[in-house]
Design an enzyme around this catalytic site. Structure first.
Site, PDB file in Angstrom:
ATOM      1  N   SER A  49     -39.016 -18.953 -32.131  1.00  9.89           N
ATOM      2  CA  SER A  49     -39.279 -17.620 -32.701  1.00  9.89           C
ATOM      3  C   SER A  49     -38.051 -16.990 -33.348  1.00  9.89           C
ATOM      4  O   SER A  49     -38.184 -16.054 -34.133  1.00  9.89           O
ATOM      5  CB  SER A  49     -39.832 -16.686 -31.615  1.00  9.89           C
ATOM      6  OG  SER A  49     -38.828 -16.366 -30.680  1.00  9.89           O
ATOM      7  N   LYS A 151     -35.126 -11.327 -29.051  1.00 12.91           N
ATOM      8  CA  LYS A 151     -35.548 -10.960 -30.398  1.00 12.91           C
ATOM      9  C   LYS A 151     -34.445 -10.109 -31.020  1.00 12.91           C
ATOM     10  O   LYS A 151     -33.478  -9.726 -30.380  1.00 12.91           O
ATOM     11  CB  LYS A 151     -36.860 -10.154 -30.382  1.00 12.91           C
ATOM     12  CG  LYS A 151     -38.020 -10.790 -29.628  1.00 12.91           C
ATOM     13  CD  LYS A 151     -38.599 -11.993 -30.329  1.00 12.91           C
ATOM     14  CE  LYS A 151     -39.748 -12.605 -29.531  1.00 12.91           C
ATOM     15  NZ  LYS A 151     -40.236 -13.863 -30.132  1.00 12.91           N
TER      16      LYS A 151
END
EC number: 3.4.21.89
Length: 390
Positions: A49, A151
């Site tokens: 990701s 993230k």
């Protein structure tokens, strides 16, 4: 003549080898636990990701000092574990005792552009089933033992964020794109290519041969080619090959509602490339509740702010079964997105990250192991060792 004293008659018992070993282990575990809690922790990247900024198999050091470490909520836990005892599915903690969480002073607040490790909020006991379609296998855990995610922070408390054609805008201004951010591209090749030599040679690891139309994003019917995840630099390099007819971004059109996107509301039609506008909650800010923003903020208000008697029913937020007209947030929130924008389950799918779930700032890669190397000589990615994370 020497006089024998009582002390000399008492022989000092020497420590046994086992006792010395146990004391050494106890000291080492205590020291490691304190360092892990107060200063920094080691993490490994398990999913793509964050590619191409961070790769699967990267080992990171994460600083807890930057934002300030938090005190444990679940004190009854096996040291140096997270959710389970090593190599088993046995829980490593008991939730018989839960303490309030406090954050110690840190160097800075979370800033836009920071790469942040946090505990996944939707593993809350009241939310994990709701988001199981987006994140299969979710299980409920205490706040400090929820699964660690990494993230990039794209919006901070009080910001108004929007995504237009894949570009993030904050407070009306385009945000600088990370250098290694990946988007999805369609490459028209006219037929199959030597994938190993063309794609992997140029750093593209996520590619799929494509021979059919891609909804409204690719205008030509039955045009052979590939869907790839790549940085802008990679896409530009691929354009130079003779057999490549064109390279263009794959974007979902406006008003095309994407399933399982946050928030789950019939009155909002967003997708990962066309999202918002959305205001990030800030501590002390009071909002007037409507059907639309109740859908946006209900999870945070009910589950992350300890409001036991609150309930969302038919689009209306209730307090003790009475409609709630206004609400003042008790803590700050953040909006997080992966750098692999078309292959990241992030805040676009499960919502805001509360400040009390923030773990630390990713600082540098100290080891990187390729899970799928071309040869064993390439198992260790030497060029990534001790790379500072930007």
């Amino acid at each position: 003549m020497e006089v024998e004293t009582k002390e000399k008659k008492i022989e000092k018992k020497e420590k046994s080898g086992l006792r010395e070993w146990l004391e050494s282990v106890l000291f080492a575990v205590t020291a490691a636990t304190l360092i892990r809690w107060l200063f920094f922790s080691a993490f490994v990247i398990p999913t793509p990701s964050m590619e191409n900024s961070l790769l699967v198999g990267d080992y990171l050091f994460v600083s807890r000092l930057h934002y300030g470490t938090t005190t444990p909520v679940t004190p009854l836990q096996v040291p140096l574990t997270h959710q389970t005892i090593w190599g088993t599915e046995i829980p490593s903690y008991l939730d018989w005792i839960k303490l309030p969480s406090y954050r110690l002073p840190g160097f800075s607040d979370v800033k836009k552009g920071d790469v942040v490790v946090f505990n996944l909020p939707v593993e809350h006991p009241d939310l994990y089933q709701k988001f199981s379609n987006v994140l299969p296998g979710l299980k409920p855990h205490p706040a400090d033992l929820r699964t660690n995610y990494i993230k990039r922070c794209v919006a901070t408390p009080g910001d108004t964020m929007r995504i237009i054609n894949g570009q993030v805008l904050v407070n009306g201004k385009q945000q600088e794109r990370p250098a290694r951010l990946q988007d999805e591209y369609f490459i028209s090749t006219g037929g199959p290519v030597n994938e190993l030599n063309i794609f992997k040679k140029n750093g593209v690891v996520d590619y799929t041969q494509y021979t059919e139309t891609f909804g409204d994003s690719i205008p030509l019917n039955d045009e052979p080619g590939y869907i790839i995840k790549a940085t802008n630099a990679m896409a530009e390099k691929l354009k130079t090959y003779d057999f490549v007819k064109r390279v263009e971004p794959v974007l979902m059109p406006e008003h095309l509602k994407e399933p399982f996107l946050f928030p789950d509301s019939e009155i909002i039609s967003w997708n990962k490339d066309q999202y918002g506008p959305i205001v990030i909650p800030r501590k002390g800010t009071t909002i007037t509740l409507t059907h639309e923003n109740a859908a946006l903020y209900a999870d945070a208000i009910i589950s992350y702010e300890d409001n036991e008697n609150f309930l969302l029913k038919d689009g209306v937020l209730l307090d003790h079964q009475k409609p709630l007209e206004k609400y003042t947030f008790k803590q700050d929130y953040y909006f997080m997105m992966g750098d692999n924008r078309h292959n990241s389950a992030d805040s676009r799918y499960w919502g805001f990250v509360p400040k009390d779930h923030i773990v630390g700032k990713a600082v540098f890669v100290w080891m990187s192991i390729d899970p799928d190397p071309v040869s064993m000589l390439n198992k260790i990615r030497w060029d990534r060792l001790f790379r500072v994370i930007k």
